[in-house]
Enzyme design. Structure first.
Site, mmCIF file in Angstrom:
data_model
loop_
_atom_site.group_PDB
_atom_site.id
_atom_site.type_symbol
_atom_site.label_atom_id
_atom_site.label_comp_id
_atom_site.label_asym_id
_atom_site.label_seq_id
_atom_site.Cartn_x
_atom_site.Cartn_y
_atom_site.Cartn_z
ATOM 1 C CG HIS B 72 -2.086 -1.008 1.073
ATOM 2 N ND1 HIS B 72 -2.549 -1.629 2.243
ATOM 3 C CD2 HIS B 72 -2.756 -1.469 0.108
ATOM 4 C CE1 HIS B 72 -3.696 -2.280 1.755
ATOM 5 N NE2 HIS B 72 -3.843 -2.530 0.367
ATOM 6 C CB SER B 73 1.747 3.480 -2.675
ATOM 7 O OG SER B 73 0.382 3.665 -3.189
ATOM 8 N NE ARG B 74 -3.764 5.194 2.556
ATOM 9 C CZ ARG B 74 -5.047 5.626 2.387
ATOM 10 N NH1 ARG B 74 -5.304 6.914 2.085
ATOM 11 N NH2 ARG B 74 -6.096 4.879 3.104
ATOM 12 C CD GLU B 75 -0.320 0.990 4.206
ATOM 13 O OE1 GLU B 75 -1.658 0.712 4.204
ATOM 14 O OE2 GLU B 75 0.326 -0.172 4.427
ATOM 15 N NE ARG B 130 -6.343 0.163 0.585
ATOM 16 C CZ ARG B 130 -6.322 -0.409 1.863
ATOM 17 N NH1 ARG B 130 -5.550 0.207 2.524
ATOM 18 N NH2 ARG B 130 -6.848 -1.446 1.887
ATOM 19 C CG ASN B 147 -3.208 -7.007 1.800
ATOM 20 O OD1 ASN B 147 -3.103 -8.065 1.319
ATOM 21 N ND2 ASN B 147 -3.826 -6.510 2.732
ATOM 22 N NE ARG B 148 -9.589 -5.965 1.445
ATOM 23 C CZ ARG B 148 -8.641 -5.414 2.497
ATOM 24 N NH1 ARG B 148 -7.513 -5.589 2.151
ATOM 25 N NH2 ARG B 148 -9.021 -4.669 3.393
ATOM 26 C CG HIS B 199 -0.114 -3.841 5.146
ATOM 27 N ND1 HIS B 199 -0.905 -3.457 4.255
ATOM 28 C CD2 HIS B 199 -0.024 -5.241 4.805
ATOM 29 C CE1 HIS B 199 -1.166 -4.333 3.163
ATOM 30 N NE2 HIS B 199 -0.419 -5.353 3.721
ATOM 31 C CB SER B 200 1.940 1.547 8.470
ATOM 32 O OG SER B 200 1.888 2.722 7.703
ATOM 33 C CE1 TYR B 201 -3.633 4.988 12.103
ATOM 34 C CE2 TYR B 201 -3.277 5.338 9.797
ATOM 35 C CZ TYR B 201 -4.270 5.412 11.083
ATOM 36 O OH TYR B 201 -5.401 6.234 11.107
ATOM 37 C CD GLU B 273 -2.003 -2.905 8.991
ATOM 38 O OE1 GLU B 273 -1.540 -1.510 9.065
ATOM 39 O OE2 GLU B 273 -2.592 -3.265 8.133
#
Lengths: 93, 312
Positions: B72-75, B130, B147-148, B199-201, B273
């Site tokens: 997820h790119s924004r993490e 994301r 991630n789905r 991942h985060s968060y 996470e």
């Protein structure tokens, strides 16, 4: 570049399953363009939602009329992003 | 901008654009020709290489551990931590007896920028992005939630069929090259024993399943190992994690990475996470990158050590 002036991130703590499902209903209100940073899990675990400026008042009224407690985790997202960008540029320099 | 001359002077305490991460990977390989190699397992939709760093001290097709960050790119704290992990591995081999023992018998594969198109987009167009960046025919909305998109309960409850949703599962399983490339690589390698997707968060350590309430057959072992891992993590800065199966700890999520890897027979499948639970969310201050990476490393070591000591 997409900017986020006036976007806020609200931290909502559902008290019970009724409030949980009311928050879940928000997910389906696509006109609000909500971005769930932390999804709905169970009662007592916070739900963090990024709310665009144009939806803020409506969403807050919705939460308040349902008696759902929330706090403002991020007052203005763009301000934080500007700080992040500035920090990146100064560190790179 | 003064480019770092080597991975010692590279600044792990700040967020880097994608070109600097690619440069970092090449520097690390060049500095450690006997241990680190770069494998390009495929291309993103926009044609960026999907780089995987392989850490190996020899042998052929050894039992292996997979770690990925940034799906997820924004993490951003995850890709940043991935760079720190890469340097930690080469620094500690030969110094840390636990890691040395692991690497003398196993390989470690690390994909730092698992969603490069999305990551580039967060730096240049939309910090909140994301998903992947492949257009969806018939829709104005772009991207699939990587991630789905895995073939594990794909399309079931816990993902959206709406292309505009942040959890859009895509038109079919493995429709995203960023996902399909890992699937093909894991299948062709055939000897992965642990798979850790970061991942985060919200500070959680999760194991399968997310798409069904049916407990995994190894639930007891995965649960106790998760407890050990988060205890080690907390020992450094007191960062508190919750842990458990995806569906019981957060929510139902279908088409998830580690559900697929577990169903492939990779027993030690976990999702992290990372920080934060405070007030920053995805915009975690860079000052927290290294502490986050350091504490997460203790948990990763617990999982890797257990994997090494419990061959199957």
């Amino acid at each position: 570049k997409e900017t986020f002036e006036g976007h806020q991130v609200l931290r909502i703590v559902p008290k019970d399953d009724v409030q949980l499902s009311l928050i879940k209903d928000l997910e389906d209100m696509i006109e609000f363009e909500l971005d769930f940073w932390r999804g709905v899990t169970d009662a007592v675990t916070p739900v963090d939602i990024r709310v665009p400026f144009h939806s803020l008042q409506t969403v807050k009224i919705y939460l308040e009329t349902q008696g759902i407690e929330y706090s403002t985790m991020i007052e203005d997202l763009q301000t934080m992003l500007d700080d992040e960008q500035e920090e990146m540029e100064s560190a790179a320099r | 901008v003064t480019q770092p001359r080597n991975t010692d002077s590279y600044d792990y305490g700040r967020y880097h654009p994608i070109n600097e991460i690619y440069d970092f990977q090449d520097m690390l390989v060049a500095e450690n020709p006997n241990m680190v190699s770069k494998i390009v397992i495929g291309q993103s939709y926009e044609g960026r290489p999907l780089n995987v760093l392989k850490f190996s001290t020899g042998g052929t097709n050894r039992p292996a551990i997979w770690i990925d960050t940034g799906i997820h790119s924004r993490e951003w704290v995850t890709q940043a931590s991935g760079q720190w992990f890469a340097k930690k591995i080469v620094t500690d081999y030969g110094r840390d007896p636990t890691l040395t023992a692991i690497l003398n018998k196993m390989d470690i594969f690390l994909e730092i920028v698992t969603n490069p198109d999305g990551y580039y987009y967060t730096h240049n167009n939309n910090r909140m992005w994301r998903k992947t960046r492949k257009p969806n025919p018939g829709s104005n909305c772009v991207g699939v939630d990587p991630n789905r998109n895995w073939d594990a309960g794909f399309g079931g409850p816990g993902a959206s069929g709406r292309p505009c949703s942040e959890t859009y599962h895509g038109p079919r399983a493995n429709s995203e090259s960023e996902v399909k490339s890992i699937v093909d690589f894991v299948k062709s390698h055939g000897n992965f024993k642990a798979f850790i997707s970061i991942h985060s968060y919200s500070q959680m350590l999760l194991y399968p399943y997310g798409y069904t309430r049916t407990p995994v057959k190894d639930q007891a072992e995965l649960h106790s190992l998760a407890k050990k891992a988060i205890t080690d993590l907390a020992s450094l800065y007191g960062t508190r994690y919750r842990y458990g199966s995806i569906i019981s700890t957060i929510y139902q999520a279908s088409g998830g990475t580690i559900d697929w890897t577990y169903n492939q027979g990779i027993k030690y499948s976990y999702t992290f996470e990372l920080r934060d639970t405070g007030r920053y969310g995805f915009i975690l201050p860079p000052s927290q990158i290294i502490p986050t990476a350091q504490e997460t490393w203790l948990a990763l070591m617990a999982i890797m050590d257990h994997t090494y000591k419990n061959p199957y």
